[in-house]
Design a protein around this motif. Structure first.
Motif, mmCIF file in Angstrom:
data_model
loop_
_atom_site.group_PDB
_atom_site.id
_atom_site.type_symbol
_atom_site.label_atom_id
_atom_site.label_comp_id
_atom_site.label_asym_id
_atom_site.label_seq_id
_atom_site.Cartn_x
_atom_site.Cartn_y
_atom_site.Cartn_z
ATOM 1 N N GLN A 94 44.121 14.041 -29.056
ATOM 2 C CA GLN A 94 44.792 15.179 -29.670
ATOM 3 C C GLN A 94 43.905 16.423 -29.704
ATOM 4 O O GLN A 94 44.409 17.554 -29.752
ATOM 5 N N THR A 95 42.597 16.194 -29.659
ATOM 6 C CA THR A 95 41.652 17.299 -29.826
ATOM 7 C C THR A 95 41.117 17.831 -28.510
ATOM 8 O O THR A 95 40.949 19.039 -28.345
ATOM 9 N N ILE A 96 40.866 16.954 -27.554
ATOM 10 C CA ILE A 96 40.127 17.346 -26.359
ATOM 11 C C ILE A 96 40.869 18.397 -25.543
ATOM 12 O O ILE A 96 40.276 19.294 -24.956
ATOM 13 N N VAL A 97 42.199 18.323 -25.507
ATOM 14 C CA VAL A 97 43.008 19.348 -24.846
ATOM 15 C C VAL A 97 44.371 19.354 -25.528
ATOM 16 O O VAL A 97 44.955 18.302 -25.781
ATOM 17 N N ARG A 98 44.877 20.552 -25.851
ATOM 18 C CA ARG A 98 46.133 20.676 -26.587
ATOM 19 C C ARG A 98 47.305 20.644 -25.614
ATOM 20 O O ARG A 98 47.979 21.635 -25.354
ATOM 21 N N SER A 99 47.560 19.461 -25.057
ATOM 22 C CA SER A 99 48.655 19.311 -24.114
ATOM 23 C C SER A 99 48.970 17.827 -23.958
ATOM 24 O O SER A 99 48.122 16.978 -24.227
ATOM 25 N N ASN A 100 50.179 17.540 -23.510
ATOM 26 C CA ASN A 100 50.589 16.151 -23.298
ATOM 27 C C ASN A 100 51.532 16.092 -22.085
ATOM 28 O O ASN A 100 52.710 16.366 -22.224
ATOM 29 N N PRO A 101 51.001 15.762 -20.894
ATOM 30 C CA PRO A 101 49.619 15.432 -20.581
ATOM 31 C C PRO A 101 48.731 16.684 -20.487
ATOM 32 O O PRO A 101 49.218 17.779 -20.312
ATOM 33 N N GLY A 102 47.434 16.405 -20.557
ATOM 34 C CA GLY A 102 46.451 17.452 -20.340
ATOM 35 C C GLY A 102 45.486 17.015 -19.256
ATOM 36 O O GLY A 102 45.387 15.820 -18.946
ATOM 37 N N ARG B 278 52.667 26.968 -25.461
ATOM 38 C CA ARG B 278 53.053 26.641 -24.094
ATOM 39 C C ARG B 278 51.836 26.462 -23.177
ATOM 40 O O ARG B 278 51.906 25.719 -22.196
ATOM 41 N N HIS B 279 50.747 27.144 -23.462
ATOM 42 C CA HIS B 279 49.565 27.087 -22.597
ATOM 43 C C HIS B 279 48.451 26.321 -23.324
ATOM 44 O O HIS B 279 48.564 25.141 -23.568
ATOM 45 N N GLN B 280 47.391 27.026 -23.652
ATOM 46 C CA GLN B 280 46.254 26.495 -24.390
ATOM 47 C C GLN B 280 45.796 27.568 -25.370
ATOM 48 O O GLN B 280 46.137 28.742 -25.207
ATOM 49 N N PRO B 281 45.041 27.200 -26.413
ATOM 50 C CA PRO B 281 44.511 28.235 -27.313
ATOM 51 C C PRO B 281 43.744 29.304 -26.540
ATOM 52 O O PRO B 281 42.999 28.991 -25.605
ATOM 53 N N LEU B 282 43.940 30.560 -26.939
ATOM 54 C CA LEU B 282 43.206 31.654 -26.296
ATOM 55 C C LEU B 282 41.703 31.479 -26.498
ATOM 56 O O LEU B 282 40.905 31.712 -25.590
ATOM 57 N N VAL B 283 41.330 31.078 -27.707
ATOM 58 C CA VAL B 283 39.929 30.810 -28.034
ATOM 59 C C VAL B 283 39.833 29.352 -28.464
ATOM 60 O O VAL B 283 40.525 28.929 -29.393
ATOM 61 N N ASP B 284 39.009 28.597 -27.783
ATOM 62 C CA ASP B 284 38.870 27.169 -28.057
ATOM 63 C C ASP B 284 37.810 26.955 -29.138
ATOM 64 O O ASP B 284 36.614 27.137 -28.893
ATOM 65 N N PHE B 285 38.259 26.563 -30.334
ATOM 66 C CA PHE B 285 37.331 26.308 -31.428
ATOM 67 C C PHE B 285 37.034 24.816 -31.597
ATOM 68 O O PHE B 285 36.316 24.425 -32.512
ATOM 69 N N THR B 286 37.602 23.982 -30.720
ATOM 70 C CA THR B 286 37.344 22.546 -30.824
ATOM 71 C C THR B 286 35.947 22.238 -30.289
ATOM 72 O O THR B 286 35.344 23.060 -29.575
ATOM 73 N N PRO B 287 35.409 21.060 -30.575
ATOM 74 C CA PRO B 287 34.084 20.701 -30.039
ATOM 75 C C PRO B 287 34.095 20.479 -28.529
ATOM 76 O O PRO B 287 33.045 20.339 -27.919
ATOM 77 N N TYR B 288 35.308 20.421 -27.949
ATOM 78 C CA TYR B 288 35.435 20.088 -26.525
ATOM 79 C C TYR B 288 35.670 21.326 -25.660
ATOM 80 O O TYR B 288 36.357 21.246 -24.653
ATOM 81 N N LYS B 289 35.114 22.455 -26.026
ATOM 82 C CA LYS B 289 35.323 23.659 -25.223
ATOM 83 C C LYS B 289 34.655 23.526 -23.858
ATOM 84 O O LYS B 289 33.705 22.725 -23.685
ATOM 85 N N VAL B 290 35.157 24.277 -22.882
ATOM 86 C CA VAL B 290 34.593 24.251 -21.522
ATOM 87 C C VAL B 290 33.118 24.650 -21.573
ATOM 88 O O VAL B 290 32.737 25.613 -22.241
ATOM 89 N N GLY B 291 32.294 23.886 -20.859
ATOM 90 C CA GLY B 291 30.858 24.125 -20.841
ATOM 91 C C GLY B 291 30.080 23.194 -21.755
ATOM 92 O O GLY B 291 28.845 23.147 -21.694
ATOM 93 N N THR B 292 30.800 22.438 -22.587
ATOM 94 C CA THR B 292 30.133 21.527 -23.528
ATOM 95 C C THR B 292 29.520 20.342 -22.796
ATOM 96 O O THR B 292 30.168 19.698 -21.965
#
Length: 332
Positions: free
Chosen positions: A306-314, A177-191
């Motif tokens: 699909q990877t940058i943010v787990r939401s539709n829309p994000g 419903r929200h977002q992953p608790l820990v972002d393991f994608t390459p697009y984490k905040v601060g990248t």
């Protein structure tokens, strides 16, 4: 003989412990990112000719059930609970997984195995070899299950197992419903997106040598005429807002008023604001009609969206090429 028996028992216990931890880690990684697991399962289903809508709810439910089975097996192995059912369940579970990863190791039909979600990237061959080892361990534990250790207290084992399953279920639903608790994608905040696209280099003997490959390989934005605006977006000193839509048909438009408010705020501040899609102009127009928004549209690959943010829309915000915020639209 006594020493050999003790050594063998210790080996069985070690296999039991490590396998239980492996299953729990895999379940936890999937619970942290159920939407990512859903997308991966749809890729596997596509190989079998089963095509579903993006982020299909039945597939998501199956993904949650799959991670709960892993959690139950992991807890059962760690506690030594229900030895016969746990070990047979382990063998039954790993058999199709071995066949799937074996096929994928040969064909590379699906680029990532997804065994540990985005938390641990493995090649298809590594995933297959892992399942070969797990299959051997499963056979060992089925044959020698009486040698397995068992934590005392049947009620304690039952309570621990139930708490673990409930916790894993709540985590999976919350992250879905929200977002992953820990972002393991390459697009984490601060990248820094541009740096992540270039990789890391060092100078060795006067020559530039790559020491780390690029972690982002699919970030590209074009307009309707095909003009590449990636560099302009990443070079912007203003905050750039990207509304990512992996699937127009499945996009949640229940928060359209908030979306239009964000667009109005960006216009007042003269900040760039774009809808980003991977479909055609007609899909973009349908989304605009459904939401009443009139902002410009950019296009990107399905993999990126699909990877940058787990939401539709994000919602993704960048400034000076760095990701400063990621959110699901419904939670802004």
């Amino acid at each position: 003989m006594n020493i050999l028996r003790k050594l063998f028992t210790g080996f069985v216990w070690l296999c039991q412990l490590l396998t239980g931890l492996t299953f729990l880690a895999s379940a936890l990684a999937k619970a942290n990112d159920p939407l990512g697991m859903t997308i991966l399962l749809q890729d596997y289903l596509g190989l079998m000719g089963v095509h579903t809508v993006w982020a299909s709810v039945p597939v998501t439910i199956f993904a949650v059930v799959l991670l709960l089975v892993e959690a139950v097996l992991g807890i059962g192995l760690l506690l030594g609970a229900c030895k016969r059912r746990t070990t047979i369940g382990f063998l039954v579970f790993i058999t199709p997984m071995l066949l799937i990863t074996g096929y994928n190791a040969v064909t590379d039909a699906v680029p990532e195995c997804g065994c540990f979600g985005s938390a641990l990237q493995m090649t298809n061959m590594q995933s297959f070899l892992k399942d070969v080892v797990l299959m051997l361990v499963a056979i060992l534990l089925v044959v020698k299950r009486e040698t397995m250790y068992q934590l005392p207290g049947r009620q304690v084992r039952a309570w621990v197992a139930n708490i673990a399953v409930v916790t894993m279920t709540i985590l999976a639903i919350w992250c879905w419903r929200h977002q992953p608790l820990v972002d393991f994608t390459p697009y984490k905040v601060g990248t820094d997106v541009l740096s992540a696209m270039m990789g890391e280099y060092d100078v060795v003997d006067g020559q530039s040598v790559e020491v780390a490959p690029p972690t982002i390989k699919d970030f590209a934005l074009t307009d309707a005429e095909g003009n590449d605006l990636t560099d302009d977006i990443l070079a912007s000193e203003e905050t750039v807002t990207l509304v990512t839509i992996p699937s127009e048909a499945r996009a949640d438009t229940g928060n359209s008023d908030r979306l239009n408010s964000l667009w109005d705020e960006a216009c007042d501040k003269m900040q760039p604001f774009f809808i980003v899609m991977c479909e055609d102009d007609a899909a973009a127009e349908r989304f605009k009609d459904r939401t009443g928004i009139s902002c410009p549209v950019l296009y990107a690959s399905p993999e990126m969206l699909q990877t940058i943010v787990r939401s539709n829309p994000g919602i993704v915000r960048l400034k000076d090429g760095k990701i400063i915020e990621k959110q699901s639209l419904r939670h802004l």
